[in-house]
Design a protein around this motif. Structure first.
Motif, short mmCIF file in Angstrom:
data_model
loop_
_atom_site.label_atom_id
_atom_site.label_comp_id
_atom_site.label_asym_id
_atom_site.label_seq_id
_atom_site.Cartn_x
_atom_site.Cartn_y
_atom_site.Cartn_z
N UNK A 1 -7.46 -5.60 11.21
CA UNK A 1 -8.07 -4.29 11.02
C UNK A 1 -6.96 -3.25 11.05
N UNK A 2 -6.52 -2.84 9.87
CA UNK A 2 -5.37 -1.95 9.76
C UNK A 2 -5.61 -0.60 10.42
N UNK A 3 -4.51 0.03 10.84
CA UNK A 3 -4.59 1.32 11.51
C UNK A 3 -4.21 2.45 10.56
N UNK A 4 -4.57 3.66 10.95
CA UNK A 4 -4.30 4.83 10.14
C UNK A 4 -2.82 4.93 9.82
N UNK A 5 -2.49 5.21 8.56
CA UNK A 5 -1.10 5.34 8.15
C UNK A 5 -0.56 4.13 7.43
N UNK A 6 -1.28 3.00 7.52
CA UNK A 6 -0.85 1.80 6.81
C UNK A 6 0.43 1.20 7.36
N UNK A 7 1.08 0.35 6.53
CA UNK A 7 2.29 -0.36 6.98
C UNK A 7 3.50 -0.03 6.12
N UNK A 8 3.44 1.07 5.38
CA UNK A 8 4.57 1.43 4.53
C UNK A 8 5.86 1.59 5.30
N UNK A 9 5.78 1.98 6.58
CA UNK A 9 6.98 2.17 7.39
C UNK A 9 7.72 0.88 7.67
N UNK A 10 7.11 -0.27 7.36
CA UNK A 10 7.77 -1.56 7.58
C UNK A 10 8.72 -1.94 6.45
N UNK A 11 8.78 -1.13 5.40
CA UNK A 11 9.61 -1.47 4.23
C UNK A 11 11.05 -1.85 4.58
N UNK A 12 11.73 -1.14 5.50
CA UNK A 12 13.11 -1.52 5.81
C UNK A 12 13.26 -2.91 6.44
N UNK A 13 12.17 -3.46 6.97
CA UNK A 13 12.23 -4.76 7.65
C UNK A 13 11.89 -5.92 6.72
N UNK A 14 11.38 -5.62 5.55
CA UNK A 14 10.81 -6.68 4.71
C UNK A 14 11.86 -7.54 4.02
N UNK A 15 13.12 -7.12 4.05
CA UNK A 15 14.17 -7.96 3.50
C UNK A 15 14.33 -9.27 4.25
N UNK A 16 13.83 -9.32 5.49
CA UNK A 16 13.91 -10.55 6.29
C UNK A 16 12.75 -11.50 5.98
N UNK A 17 11.77 -11.03 5.20
CA UNK A 17 10.55 -11.80 4.98
C UNK A 17 10.68 -12.63 3.71
N UNK A 18 10.57 -13.95 3.86
CA UNK A 18 10.57 -14.85 2.71
C UNK A 18 9.25 -14.77 1.97
N UNK A 19 8.16 -14.72 2.75
CA UNK A 19 6.83 -14.61 2.15
C UNK A 19 5.87 -14.12 3.23
N UNK A 20 4.88 -13.32 2.80
CA UNK A 20 3.84 -12.85 3.71
C UNK A 20 2.53 -13.56 3.41
N UNK A 21 1.80 -13.85 4.48
CA UNK A 21 0.49 -14.51 4.39
C UNK A 21 -0.50 -13.54 5.04
N UNK A 22 -1.32 -12.89 4.23
CA UNK A 22 -2.12 -11.76 4.68
C UNK A 22 -3.55 -12.19 4.98
N UNK A 23 -4.05 -11.72 6.14
CA UNK A 23 -5.36 -12.14 6.62
C UNK A 23 -6.21 -10.92 6.95
N UNK A 24 -7.51 -11.15 7.06
CA UNK A 24 -8.41 -10.16 7.62
C UNK A 24 -8.79 -9.03 6.69
#
Length: 467
Positions: free
Chosen positions: A374-397
């Protein structure tokens, strides 16, 4: 149990009959108060009545005759977005409103302490992220060093359910903003501020109100020592407000990532090494890289805060370092569940906001990231600088598709369920990678709380081990 002092013969009302409310009622009664109680839930009221509590409808004006105080549970709004009707009635009638934290601080010290060789101490920890780990780590260090200690508050035992103090004991409390905002007494010996990030803003009327609730632990309490994380402007401001100048060693500044210089006492971690400086000289150094229970820069900040708090109550660096190495970490907080075929599985279900998820992502490389809920107000756009470490995301919910729109070019799949996310991540992960549950969202769309979400992830990983 700690009997409440100063209430003998008084009628005290208790609002909210969950864990803390029932414990508060019992401690008030042990202190000689006449306790009346109310809860909005009919089933809860009936269960409390069966346990012997006097249930009184506090929404009625005639219930308040002779009531000396109202003690409310921390989850019940008392200011924003608007006060609970019972609390509003107390305000209108001029009845003092308090919570169990306020009762604890006015009741913990007793005449028995005069016979102790060493007075008991209280360390209180607040902040946005890391306060549970920091609290548990301080408690672990004290136990390993042979100091009598108890842990409670927002973690473990409710404060009034703790046992009366022993000679030389140190009580370690985790305190949320809900608890610090209302307590009428806040007098810890050592107070710790980990960090600040947006959370519970509706409850506090915005970011400033949220910080003000945390700040009360220091401004109202006047601790002998204040351990302040200074990686955000609020921490820098708080440290400056509490300090009389650079030579004032009552404030211990803490950081993860920056070298702290020019003040009397600081503890910081850089490139995996903790350093303590006092009066311009290095007093100790600890290599944190091999401490498996404290991975990543955010946990190194927790380690610095816990180290500083333990130094403030007289522990030696070597005692603290030894205890670091035996700390297993807390469930659902960067907890290594297993390593299977060279793939590490980490449960950080407690990462319910963007800031906590960012810290988890920064702790590992080559990540198979399970996120959503259940996402929170503002979304997850602020995580962009961290996503270079992510090989793949598995999104739920509930917010899976919203998250997919915010992660740019990061490969992803809409897994929907935890079962599918773990199965697909495990089948695709390669040795050296980490399957990380760091949802960046609340759990309430699929689970009753973050603990149940983390337990489900852990059970699915354990099942992989048996294949």
């Amino acid at each position: 149990m700690i009997p409440v002092q100063g209430v003998e013969g008084q009628t005290i009302a208790v609002l909210g009959l969950g864990r803390s409310g029932k414990a508060t009622a019992a401690a008030l009664a042990a202190g000689g108060a006449n306790v009346i109680a109310w809860d909005d839930g009919n089933d809860t009221r009936e269960a409390a009545a069966a346990d012997g509590l006097t249930i009184t409808d506090l929404t009625r004006d005639d219930a308040w005759q002779g009531v000396a105080a109202l003690i409310t549970s921390p989850g019940i709004p008392h200011l924003y977005p608007k006060p609970h009707p019972v609390i509003a009635k107390a305000y209108a009638l001029g009845v003092p409103v308090d919570n169990d934290i306020g009762l604890f601080f006015r009741s913990y010290a007793t005449a028995d302490w005069e016979g102790f060789d060493r007075a008991p101490r209280v360390i209180a920890v607040t902040g946005s992220n890391g306060k549970s780990t920091t609290t548990a780590l301080i408690h672990h260090i004290l136990k390993e060093a042979g100091r009598p200690t108890q842990m409670g508050g927002n973690i473990g035992t409710g404060v009034l359910s703790l046992e009366p103090a022993e000679d030389g004991e140190v009580v370690v409390l985790e305190l949320s903003s809900y608890q610090t905002e209302l307590a009428r007494a806040l007098t810890p010996d050592v107070a710790v501020f980990t960090n600040l990030s947006p959370d519970h803003l509706d409850r506090h009327g915005g970011h400033g109100g949220y910080f003000a609730a945390k700040r009360r632990l220091f401004a109202e309490g006047g601790p002998d020592r204040a351990v302040i994380g200074v990686d955000e402007i609020e921490g820098l401001y708080l440290a400056d407000q509490l300090s009389m100048g650079p030579a004032d060693d009552r404030v211990i500044r803490v950081s993860s990532g920056q070298r702290l210089e020019g003040t009397a006492w600081s503890v910081f971690a850089r490139k995996g090494h903790l350093a303590e400086y006092r009066k311009g000289r290095q007093a100790a150094s600890i290599d944190l890289r091999a401490v498996t229970g404290l991975p990543g820069a955010h946990n190194h900040q927790n380690a610095c805060a816990a180290y500083a708090a333990c130094r403030a109550v007289g522990l030696a660096p070597r005692e603290i370092e030894a205890a670091f190495r035996s700390f297993a970490g807390l469930p659902h907080r960067s907890q290594t569940v297993a390593e299977i075929g060279g793939v590490r599985y980490v449960n950080d279900s407690k990462a319910t906001n963007v800031d906590a998820a960012a810290k988890a992502l920064q702790a590992f490389d080559r990540i198979r990231w399970i996120a959503g809920g259940l996402g929170k107000e503002g979304g997850i756009g602020a995580l962009a600088p961290c996503l270079g470490r992510v090989t793949k995301a598995y999104l739920i919910g509930h917010s899976a598709r919203d998250f997919a729109l915010e992660i740019g070019h990061t490969p992803y799949e809409i897994a929907e369920t935890m079962e599918a996310a773990v199965a697909h991540a495990a089948s695709e992960a390669e040795p050296g990678e980490t399957v990380l549950l760091a949802p960046a969202a609340a759990s309430f769309d699929q689970y009753p709380n973050f603990e149940k979400r983390g337990e489900h992830f852990t059970a699915l990983v354990r099942a992989l081990e048996t294949r």
